[in-house]
Design a protein around this motif. Structure first.
Motif, mmCIF file in Angstrom:
data_model
loop_
_atom_site.group_PDB
_atom_site.id
_atom_site.type_symbol
_atom_site.label_atom_id
_atom_site.label_comp_id
_atom_site.label_asym_id
_atom_site.label_seq_id
_atom_site.Cartn_x
_atom_site.Cartn_y
_atom_site.Cartn_z
ATOM 1 N N ASP A 321 0.817 -1.217 0.000
ATOM 2 C CA ASP A 321 0.000 0.000 0.000
ATOM 3 C C ASP A 321 0.849 1.265 0.000
ATOM 4 N N MET A 322 2.098 1.164 0.435
ATOM 5 C CA MET A 322 3.009 2.316 0.397
ATOM 6 C C MET A 322 3.580 2.539 -1.005
ATOM 7 N N GLY A 323 3.394 1.557 -1.906
ATOM 8 C CA GLY A 323 3.939 1.671 -3.245
ATOM 9 C C GLY A 323 5.153 0.802 -3.478
ATOM 10 N N TYR A 324 5.369 -0.202 -2.612
ATOM 11 C CA TYR A 324 6.523 -1.085 -2.771
ATOM 12 C C TYR A 324 6.098 -2.397 -3.439
ATOM 13 N N LEU A 377 -4.907 2.953 -2.700
ATOM 14 C CA LEU A 377 -5.841 4.028 -2.372
ATOM 15 C C LEU A 377 -5.192 5.401 -2.495
ATOM 16 N N ASN A 378 -3.860 5.471 -2.320
ATOM 17 C CA ASN A 378 -3.170 6.762 -2.397
ATOM 18 C C ASN A 378 -2.610 7.045 -3.789
ATOM 19 N N GLY A 379 -2.977 6.227 -4.778
ATOM 20 C CA GLY A 379 -2.546 6.465 -6.151
ATOM 21 C C GLY A 379 -1.249 5.788 -6.540
ATOM 22 N N THR A 380 -0.505 5.248 -5.585
ATOM 23 C CA THR A 380 0.733 4.553 -5.917
ATOM 24 C C THR A 380 0.425 3.168 -6.489
ATOM 25 N N GLU A 381 1.434 2.553 -7.098
ATOM 26 C CA GLU A 381 1.305 1.188 -7.586
ATOM 27 C C GLU A 381 2.220 0.279 -6.779
ATOM 28 N N GLY A 382 1.741 -0.885 -6.452
ATOM 29 C CA GLY A 382 2.536 -1.848 -5.706
ATOM 30 C C GLY A 382 2.120 -3.263 -6.067
ATOM 31 N N SER A 383 2.838 -4.222 -5.558
ATOM 32 C CA SER A 383 2.495 -5.609 -5.873
ATOM 33 C C SER A 383 2.889 -6.526 -4.730
ATOM 34 N N VAL A 384 2.182 -7.642 -4.646
ATOM 35 C CA VAL A 384 2.546 -8.743 -3.747
ATOM 36 C C VAL A 384 2.657 -9.995 -4.605
#
Length: 587
Positions: A321-324, A377-384
């Motif tokens: 969620d932080m964009g990592y 939700l904050n517009g960043t992209e991330g993945s798991v």
């Protein structure tokens, strides 16, 4: 705190309470005078059933059970990285300091160190409107990762007050937000989230880029995508843990979550010791600066093994969620499934195949479906990305855990015992393994590596499958009766197996191979194959071509060509051309 609810029955980690309406499903509870941590897993009008995440030895009927009013949750905030937790997010280093080598029953230690002061930067000001996921503060958690404090998903409104930049502890209030009902929410550096509830995202993005690992057999033949899922099934000694170590060290994820679920204690100790010594090859900083370790060994309480998977995926979603980009190594889901089976047996549920509960597939789906590439939700992209090891008993890949896992993953790296025993690592069998991400990733390979990468990859795979068919004939009647064109396939397949698929984790040039070098290696091998094929078609014996020594020289490319000197491949290509031209001229 007092309670009128008393223990009625105890069956291993399963505790029952008779005729109570105090508890709700999946609520976290404290069991007994020692206040053991537990979770409600079943409720009827007569009986409430609790699974206890600690050793119940010495627990007696009649002891109290205390409700907490909230579900089994983890605390999310700075200090998670480089920590070592058990299956329910208790820090093992602090437990060791307090109770020694063994975990004391009922020990209650904060997951995050509440005394450390973090150097916090505030990103909002009074009057700002904030919504779920917005970043209101940040601090350097380690030398590699900046921790971003996000507005919890259930809070939005106007910033009333905010603290100045400075040093704060995790429980210090740094921002206050007033919602539309006039309620003021105090935001600290941490938040709490239920482990069985996926964290919300704005949208799931179609997968379109690989999780590069530097391992040729994976990146080329069986790639996994960022946000994808993969399984590594294999029997004892086939190299599951070693393969996951290589992936953790070299894959291009920002953060690694390693879950040791039900593994042997000495093996887990080795993992912890090795991770502590590893250096991140990209930053030359300790690898633990971007790693979270969850250690739940085979002698720890079985119920906590079941929870450890959900603890790990929740921590991964938080950093996503932080964009990592986060990669989870779960070792192994078979031990987790065995924990489900044991608890199901104690609950006297109707068993399904091999005694596993009937809900095993749905539990596996719950876990693997939390992977993905997302817009947050904050517009960043991330993945798991989830890479789960499977340890089938006796190496039998037809057993229920492996077969049900295959339903929910798209990348299957089947480890082969015969390859491992012949020292061929990674011992991934190129016949039984597969990846369904090839089509999704082709545009990325075309754009970033070369438009012939997939073509070369497909031809390499085709040669290996052709060799597999020919070896069945060779086993029956020997290789001497094969025509030269088929002998050539066997020889070039040996070059592919030994010179390309086999990789030395302890060699400076071979432990990690960039994708551009992988393409150059494939092009060189295929050039040798195509030119040799032309000569064989012209009637030149395969033995004459082999006498040139080109095949053995191409095998050694992986060691002889440094990763940063790819121009050397031109010399190899030129040598192949000139040497084979001489044979043609001589003929």
């Amino acid at each position: 705190m007092s309670s009128n609810d008393r223990i009625y029955g105890i069956n291993g980690p399963v505790v029952t309470i008779k005729e109570t309406k105090t508890f709700s499903m999946n609520e976290m509870v404290y069991v007994g005078e020692a206040r053991l941590i537990g979770e409600v897993i079943g409720i009827t009008d007569r009986m409430t059933t609790i699974q206890v995440y600690e050793n119940t030895t010495g627990l007696k009927p009649g002891e109290p059970v205390y409700a907490t009013g909230h579900p089994m949750s983890v605390t999310l905030g700075p200090g998670i990285l480089s920590n070592i937790y058990d299956g329910i997010e208790r820090p093992l280093k602090l437990i060791e300091e307090k109770s020694g080598a063994f975990i004391e029953k009922g020990i209650n230690i904060e997951p995050l160190n509440t005394e450390i002061e973090w150097d916090v930067t505030i990103h909002v000001k009074p009057g700002d409107q904030v919504k779920p996921g917005d970043i209101y503060a940040s601090c350097p958690e380690t030398s590699l990762i900046v921790h971003k404090c996000m507005v919890p998903p259930n809070i939005s409104g106007e910033v009333v007050t905010c603290a100045p930049n400075g040093k704060y502890r995790v429980n210090d209030t740094v921002v206050e937000v007033r919602d539309s009902l006039g309620v003021v929410h105090k935001l600290t550096l941490c938040q709490v989230w239920p482990i069985r509830q996926p964290r919300p995202v704005s949208e799931r993005i179609p997968i379109d880029r690989p999780l590069l690992t530097g391992q040729r057999v994976i990146d080329t033949l069986f790639p996994i995508a960022k946000g994808g899922t993969a399984a590594i099934p294999g029997g004892f000694g086939t190299g599951k843990t070693m393969t996951q170590h290589q992936l953790a060290k070299w894959c291009d994820a920002d953060i690694i979550v390693y879950i040791g679920c039900g593994e042997r204690g000495n093996e887990m100790t080795q993992v912890l010791d090795e991770f502590a010594e590893l250096v991140d090859p990209k930053s030359q900083k300790p690898l633990t600066d971007r790693t979270i370790l969850i250690a739940n060994t085979s002698n720890m309480p079985v119920a906590a093994r079941e929870a450890s998977i959900y603890t790990g995926i929740t921590l991964a979603e938080y950093y996503r969620d932080m964009g990592y980009h986060v990669a989870i190594m779960a070792d192994s889901t078979s031990r987790w499934a065995e924990a489900l089976r044991e608890i199901s047996g104690r609950l006297e549920e109707m068993p399904a195949e091999e005694g596993f509960p009937a809900y095993l597939p749905s539990r596996l789906a719950e876990f693997y479906e939390r992977a993905g590439y997302t817009r947050n939700l904050n517009g960043t992209e991330g993945s798991v990305s989830i890479i789960g090891a499977v340890s089938p008993q006796g190496g039998d890949l037809s057993e229920p855990v492996t077969q049900n896992t295959k339903r929910f993953i798209r990348c299957f790296w089947a480890l082969d015992k015969s390859l491992a025993y012949s020292r061929h690592y990674p011992a991934i069998n190129w016949i039984t393994s597969y990846s369904e991400y090839i089509v999704d990733l082709k545009p990325w390979y075309d754009q970033n590596v070369g438009d012939n990468f997939i073509r070369c990859r497909n031809e390499i795979a085709s040669i290996l499958h052709e060799e597999n068919k020919l070896m069945e004939i060779v086993k029956l009647i020997g290789s001497d009766v094969l025509p030269d064109d088929q002998k050539l396939i066997i020889e070039i397949a040996r070059v592919i197996r030994v010179g390309f698929l086999q990789q030395n984790a302890y060699h400076a040039q071979d432990t990690y191979v960039p994708i551009t070098k992988q393409l150059k290696m494939m092009e060189t091998i295929l050039k040798l194959y195509h030119r040799s094929k032309e000569l064989v078609a012209a009637g030149i014996p395969i033995s004459t071509i082999l006498e040139t020594g080109l095949f053995d020289k191409v095998v050694r490319i992986k060691y002889d060509v440094p990763n940063d000197k790819l121009e050397m491949f031109d010399a190899y290509s030129k040598e192949i051309e000139e040497t084979l031209n001489k044979i043609t001229a001589a003929a």
